[in-house]
Design a protein around this motif. Structure first.
Motif: not given
Length: 362
Positions: A106-121
């Motif tokens: 499993l590869v999980v993207d931890l970039s800054g854009s992944m802080r966006a809240r268009d998907v809750a939370p």
């Protein structure tokens, strides 16, 4: 009402049946002869019963009160013979079988854009929850590895059969800066297949990977034969990302190398195509889900693309993806035994019903 497109798609998913001995299907013509003979005998019996009513008392004509029952056993026998004829022709079909899955990375993207809240939370939290659910859905014998990917990529959890260890590694992941999507895929590939490390390192160093033949795409090292995309059954990669990348080798290069080794890369898009304005450390930018990149990766490696944009979408992703990982091996299988068993079962039912209703096997 069922949409016509959905109905056509359902039909296309049905296994296509072929025959090893198709010439034996001509035996079906004998079934038509038997059916015609039965109809002729039944009409003759009816005429005899009308002309000689006394024969009913000695059982030489079929009692009228039997009604439809007297036709059930012959009909079942006819269908049984049809099934057995199919079995003689040795049918085979392309079926989806349980895969021999051993390792999932499993590869999980931890970039800054992944802080966006268009998907809750947040995008990163939604990806973590989906990854946890996918880990929980794996059979006990499957090993799970976790790769954390931001500006660089690293193995957060080597392959383990302990779901607790894999889940703990997912929970420790924190958002970082930068996005090296290609690096994340290459680290996952070398975690799954250490023999791919040579070409992966060359890509990371911005060098030309080894190639086989003029015009060939990215391929494994010279001593390893390239294989068909998606043909590596023991392992798979699942990438959770919003698709944006600004560092490292291109995503398509990494996907081509994975495809050359037969490794499937399932991509899970986290976010919405319209995106949202993200403000971090004094700067603001609209971050969108780049579905085109993620779809290219999945298509190039013989896998599928999914999208998470709400809670229901997340549940659908891990249910469907879990099924794909467990049953993703398509192979041509001879199904003669199925038709033979079906024919024998129908013949036995016909005999028992006839014995029950009329006191004789047929």
């Amino acid at each position: 009402m069922i949409d016509a497109t959905q109905a056509l798609a359902a039909i296309n998913r049905l296994p296509a049946v072929s025959f090893l001995w198709p010439g034996m299907l001509w035996l079906m013509a004998l079934l038509l002869v038997l059916a015609a003979a039965y109809v002729w005998l039944d009409r003759r019996r009816r005429r005899t019963a009308v002309a000689y009513p006394a024969l009913r008392t000695v059982g030489l004509a079929t009692p009228g009160r039997a009604g439809w029952r007297r036709h059930v056993a012959p009909l079942l026998i006819l269908v049984a013979l049809a099934a057995l004829t199919f079995a003689i022709a040795r049918p085979q079909a392309v079926l989806t079988l349980p895969s021999r899955l051993d390792t999932v990375v499993l590869v999980v993207d931890l970039s800054g854009s992944m802080r966006a809240r268009d998907v809750a939370p947040t995008r990163i939290r939604a990806a973590q929850l989906a990854a946890r659910s996918l880990v929980d859905a794996q059979p006990a014998g499957v090993k799970v590895a976790i790769v954390a990917m931001a500006g660089t990529a690293a193995v957060a959890q080597p392959p383990t059969r302990s779901k607790e260890e894999a889940t703990a590694a997912i929970e420790r992941l924190q958002p970082q800066g930068g996005t090296a999507l290609g690096n994340g895929m290459l680290v996952a590939l070398t975690t799954l297949l250490p023999q791919a490390a040579g070409d992966a390192q060359r890509l990371m160093n911005d060098e030309e990977p080894s190639r086989k033949g003029q015009g060939a795409g990215v391929s494994p090292d010279a001593d390893t034969e390239a294989v068909a995309p998606g043909s590596y059954a023991p392992g798979a990669i699942v990438l959770f990302s919003d698709g944006e990348s600004n560092a490292g080798p291109t995503t398509l290069q990494a996907a081509q190398l994975a495809a050359a080794h037969g490794v499937r890369v399932y991509t899970v898009g986290v976010g919405t195509p319209e995106g949202v304005v993200l403000s971090v450390d004094g700067w603001s930018a609209r971050v969108k889900l780049d579905e085109a990149v993620l779809k290219q990766v999945a298509d190039a490696t013989g896998a599928e693309y999914f999208r998470i944009e709400d809670a229901s979408g997340m549940k659908k992703v891990y249910r469907t993806l879990g099924t794909r990982l467990a049953f993703d091996k398509r192979d041509q299988v001879e199904i003669t035994a199925f038709f033979a068993a079906f024919g024998a079962l129908l013949a036995a039912c016909a005999g028992m019903l006839s014995l029950w209703w009329f006191g004789r096997v047929m």
